[in-house]
Motif scaffolding. Structure first.
Motif, PDB file in Angstrom:
ATOM      1  N   LEU A  45     -17.956  55.632  51.148  1.00  0.00           N
ATOM      2  CA  LEU A  45     -18.058  54.296  51.746  1.00  0.00           C
ATOM      3  C   LEU A  45     -16.792  53.967  52.520  1.00  0.00           C
ATOM      4  O   LEU A  45     -15.681  54.227  52.050  1.00  0.00           O
ATOM      5  N   TYR A  46     -16.968  53.385  53.703  1.00  0.00           N
ATOM      6  CA  TYR A  46     -15.809  53.002  54.517  1.00  0.00           C
ATOM      7  C   TYR A  46     -15.335  51.591  54.179  1.00  0.00           C
ATOM      8  O   TYR A  46     -14.140  51.325  54.153  1.00  0.00           O
ATOM      9  N   ASP A  47     -16.279  50.703  53.891  1.00  0.00           N
ATOM     10  CA  ASP A  47     -15.955  49.321  53.572  1.00  0.00           C
ATOM     11  C   ASP A  47     -15.264  49.250  52.207  1.00  0.00           C
ATOM     12  O   ASP A  47     -15.807  49.689  51.196  1.00  0.00           O
ATOM     13  N   ARG A  48     -14.074  48.671  52.178  1.00  0.00           N
ATOM     14  CA  ARG A  48     -13.287  48.646  50.932  1.00  0.00           C
ATOM     15  C   ARG A  48     -13.974  47.826  49.844  1.00  0.00           C
ATOM     16  O   ARG A  48     -13.921  48.177  48.670  1.00  0.00           O
ATOM     17  N   ASP A  49     -14.627  46.715  50.214  1.00  0.00           N
ATOM     18  CA  ASP A  49     -15.294  45.883  49.218  1.00  0.00           C
ATOM     19  C   ASP A  49     -16.479  46.612  48.593  1.00  0.00           C
ATOM     20  O   ASP A  49     -16.690  46.556  47.372  1.00  0.00           O
ATOM     21  N   TYR A  50     -17.261  47.314  49.428  1.00  0.00           N
ATOM     22  CA  TYR A  50     -18.368  48.104  48.898  1.00  0.00           C
ATOM     23  C   TYR A  50     -17.836  49.202  47.976  1.00  0.00           C
ATOM     24  O   TYR A  50     -18.381  49.458  46.894  1.00  0.00           O
ATOM     25  N   ALA A  51     -16.780  49.867  48.426  1.00  0.00           N
ATOM     26  CA  ALA A  51     -16.218  50.963  47.643  1.00  0.00           C
ATOM     27  C   ALA A  51     -15.732  50.475  46.284  1.00  0.00           C
ATOM     28  O   ALA A  51     -15.974  51.117  45.250  1.00  0.00           O
ATOM     29  N   HIS A  52     -15.063  49.336  46.272  1.00  0.00           N
ATOM     30  CA  HIS A  52     -14.555  48.785  45.007  1.00  0.00           C
ATOM     31  C   HIS A  52     -15.702  48.362  44.096  1.00  0.00           C
ATOM     32  O   HIS A  52     -15.615  48.509  42.870  1.00  0.00           O
ATOM     33  N   ARG A  92     -23.674  51.860  56.822  1.00  0.00           N
ATOM     34  CA  ARG A  92     -23.189  50.666  57.530  1.00  0.00           C
ATOM     35  C   ARG A  92     -21.848  50.905  58.212  1.00  0.00           C
ATOM     36  O   ARG A  92     -21.578  50.338  59.258  1.00  0.00           O
ATOM     37  N   GLY A  93     -21.001  51.711  57.618  1.00  0.00           N
ATOM     38  CA  GLY A  93     -19.698  51.962  58.233  1.00  0.00           C
ATOM     39  C   GLY A  93     -19.490  53.409  58.615  1.00  0.00           C
ATOM     40  O   GLY A  93     -18.361  53.839  58.857  1.00  0.00           O
ATOM     41  N   LEU A  94     -20.586  54.166  58.698  1.00  0.00           N
ATOM     42  CA  LEU A  94     -20.475  55.605  58.902  1.00  0.00           C
ATOM     43  C   LEU A  94     -19.789  56.015  60.205  1.00  0.00           C
ATOM     44  O   LEU A  94     -18.885  56.854  60.182  1.00  0.00           O
ATOM     45  N   PRO A  95     -20.167  55.475  61.354  1.00  0.00           N
ATOM     46  CA  PRO A  95     -19.462  55.867  62.584  1.00  0.00           C
ATOM     47  C   PRO A  95     -17.953  55.591  62.521  1.00  0.00           C
ATOM     48  O   PRO A  95     -17.149  56.421  62.940  1.00  0.00           O
ATOM     49  N   LYS A  96     -17.571  54.441  61.957  1.00  0.00           N
ATOM     50  CA  LYS A  96     -16.146  54.111  61.828  1.00  0.00           C
ATOM     51  C   LYS A  96     -15.451  55.082  60.882  1.00  0.00           C
ATOM     52  O   LYS A  96     -14.316  55.503  61.128  1.00  0.00           O
ATOM     53  N   LEU A  97     -16.124  55.432  59.800  1.00  0.00           N
ATOM     54  CA  LEU A  97     -15.546  56.357  58.830  1.00  0.00           C
ATOM     55  C   LEU A  97     -15.304  57.725  59.451  1.00  0.00           C
ATOM     56  O   LEU A  97     -14.241  58.333  59.273  1.00  0.00           O
ATOM     57  N   LEU A  98     -16.287  58.213  60.208  1.00  0.00           N
ATOM     58  CA  LEU A  98     -16.137  59.529  60.843  1.00  0.00           C
ATOM     59  C   LEU A  98     -15.022  59.533  61.872  1.00  0.00           C
ATOM     60  O   LEU A  98     -14.258  60.497  61.974  1.00  0.00           O
ATOM     61  N   ARG A  99     -14.919  58.442  62.637  1.00  0.00           N
ATOM     62  CA  ARG A  99     -13.829  58.356  63.621  1.00  0.00           C
ATOM     63  C   ARG A  99     -12.473  58.336  62.918  1.00  0.00           C
ATOM     64  O   ARG A  99     -11.517  58.985  63.356  1.00  0.00           O
ATOM     65  N   ALA A 100     -12.382  57.555  61.829  1.00  0.00           N
ATOM     66  CA  ALA A 100     -11.124  57.469  61.085  1.00  0.00           C
ATOM     67  C   ALA A 100     -10.754  58.816  60.486  1.00  0.00           C
ATOM     68  O   ALA A 100      -9.575  59.204  60.484  1.00  0.00           O
ATOM     69  N   LYS A 183     -21.612  59.928  69.447  1.00  0.00           N
ATOM     70  CA  LYS A 183     -20.707  58.810  69.655  1.00  0.00           C
ATOM     71  C   LYS A 183     -19.614  58.772  68.597  1.00  0.00           C
ATOM     72  O   LYS A 183     -18.557  58.200  68.813  1.00  0.00           O
ATOM     73  N   ALA A 184     -19.868  59.400  67.436  1.00  0.00           N
ATOM     74  CA  ALA A 184     -18.859  59.465  66.385  1.00  0.00           C
ATOM     75  C   ALA A 184     -17.965  60.681  66.563  1.00  0.00           C
ATOM     76  O   ALA A 184     -17.071  60.915  65.774  1.00  0.00           O
ATOM     77  N   GLY A 185     -18.258  61.480  67.604  1.00  0.00           N
ATOM     78  CA  GLY A 185     -17.442  62.653  67.866  1.00  0.00           C
ATOM     79  C   GLY A 185     -17.781  63.841  67.000  1.00  0.00           C
ATOM     80  O   GLY A 185     -16.961  64.729  66.815  1.00  0.00           O
ATOM     81  N   LEU A 186     -18.998  63.880  66.441  1.00  0.00           N
ATOM     82  CA  LEU A 186     -19.352  64.934  65.508  1.00  0.00           C
ATOM     83  C   LEU A 186     -20.429  65.831  66.068  1.00  0.00           C
ATOM     84  O   LEU A 186     -21.471  65.359  66.500  1.00  0.00           O
ATOM     85  N   GLN A 187     -20.186  67.128  66.059  1.00  0.00           N
ATOM     86  CA  GLN A 187     -21.216  68.081  66.416  1.00  0.00           C
ATOM     87  C   GLN A 187     -22.060  68.349  65.179  1.00  0.00           C
ATOM     88  O   GLN A 187     -21.620  68.104  64.069  1.00  0.00           O
ATOM     89  N   SER A 188     -23.269  68.874  65.343  1.00  0.00           N
ATOM     90  CA  SER A 188     -24.176  68.904  64.200  1.00  0.00           C
ATOM     91  C   SER A 188     -24.918  70.204  63.958  1.00  0.00           C
ATOM     92  O   SER A 188     -26.122  70.249  64.024  1.00  0.00           O
ATOM     93  N   PRO A 189     -24.199  71.299  63.673  1.00  0.00           N
ATOM     94  CA  PRO A 189     -24.900  72.451  63.119  1.00  0.00           C
ATOM     95  C   PRO A 189     -25.402  72.131  61.716  1.00  0.00           C
ATOM     96  O   PRO A 189     -25.143  71.051  61.206  1.00  0.00           O
TER      97      PRO A 189
END
Length: 204
Positions: A45-52, A92-100, A183-189
């Motif tokens: 999870l990228y969202d800190r509140d969800y993760a906690h 919900r925060g997957l694209p941001k997480l992958l970029r980070a 858009k998240a910069g991820l290739q997908s094999p």
């Protein structure tokens, strides 16, 4: 132990969610010089509140991203493992997480759909309803949708191959297809490539 692996030049693949692995960077670097070393840091999870809410007693997403950076800065092969993939929360925060993760130095990504064996199902649903009551029904509904009405069953998680998010045919949820978005910069094999210690999808 890793010292034994170093003596025998064993290939090493580590999946961890804790920052303590950074204490062994010197051993990992020595291993890296004589064999293949691959490390994946789990961040569901990228969202800190969800993760906690879901994992209140473990390292935060920020701490785990810092661990990725430390390992990458040390010249090690490191990726992100978005696991367990919790539909309705992880996506919900997957694209941001992958970029980070990419910015921190991760070169690949993998994922495993949420599993709820035995009493884990009761613990998970209880915590979900108490900590995230507004999201609980949606999450449970999506888990069941991904398992043909069941809360716990084996399911194949695949990476979407389209440049735009779309429904994943094999897992029937809306959680994974964003994950391979260009858009998240991820290739997908194939996802299995990242799960068996070979190089998986690279984040460019």
């Amino acid at each position: 132990s890793m010292q034994d692996c170093l003596r025998n030049k064993n290939t090493v693949y580590i999946v961890t969610k804790g920052p303590l692995i950074a204490r062994d960077i010197d051993v990992l670097q020595a291993l890296h010089e004589v064999t293949h070393v691959s490390i994946s840091v789990s961040i569901p999870l990228y969202d800190r509140d969800y993760a906690h809410a879901i994992e209140p007693y473990v390292a935060t997403p920020e701490q785990r991203l810092k661990t990725i950076r430390k390992l990458a800065d040390a010249g090690l092969d490191v990726g992100i493992n978005v696991s367990p993939m919790i539909p309705g929360l992880s996506d919900r925060g997957l694209p941001k997480l992958l970029r980070a993760a990419r910015e921190a130095g991760a070169i690949r990504a993998a994922s495993t759909f949420l599993r709820l064996p035995g009493r884990v199902q009761d613990v998970f649903t209880s915590r979900l309803r108490s900590s995230l009551p507004l999201a609980a029904d949606q999450v449970i509904s999506k888990v069941r949708a991904g398992r043909k009405g069941k809360m716990n069953a084996l399911v194949s998680v695949c990476a979407a191959k389209a440049p735009t998010p779309r429904r994943c045919v094999r897992c029937s949820t809306r959680s994974v297809r964003v994950w391979a978005s260009m858009k998240a910069g991820l290739q997908s094999p194939g996802t299995s490539r990242a799960l068996n210690a070979r190089r998986g999808p690279e984040i460019s």
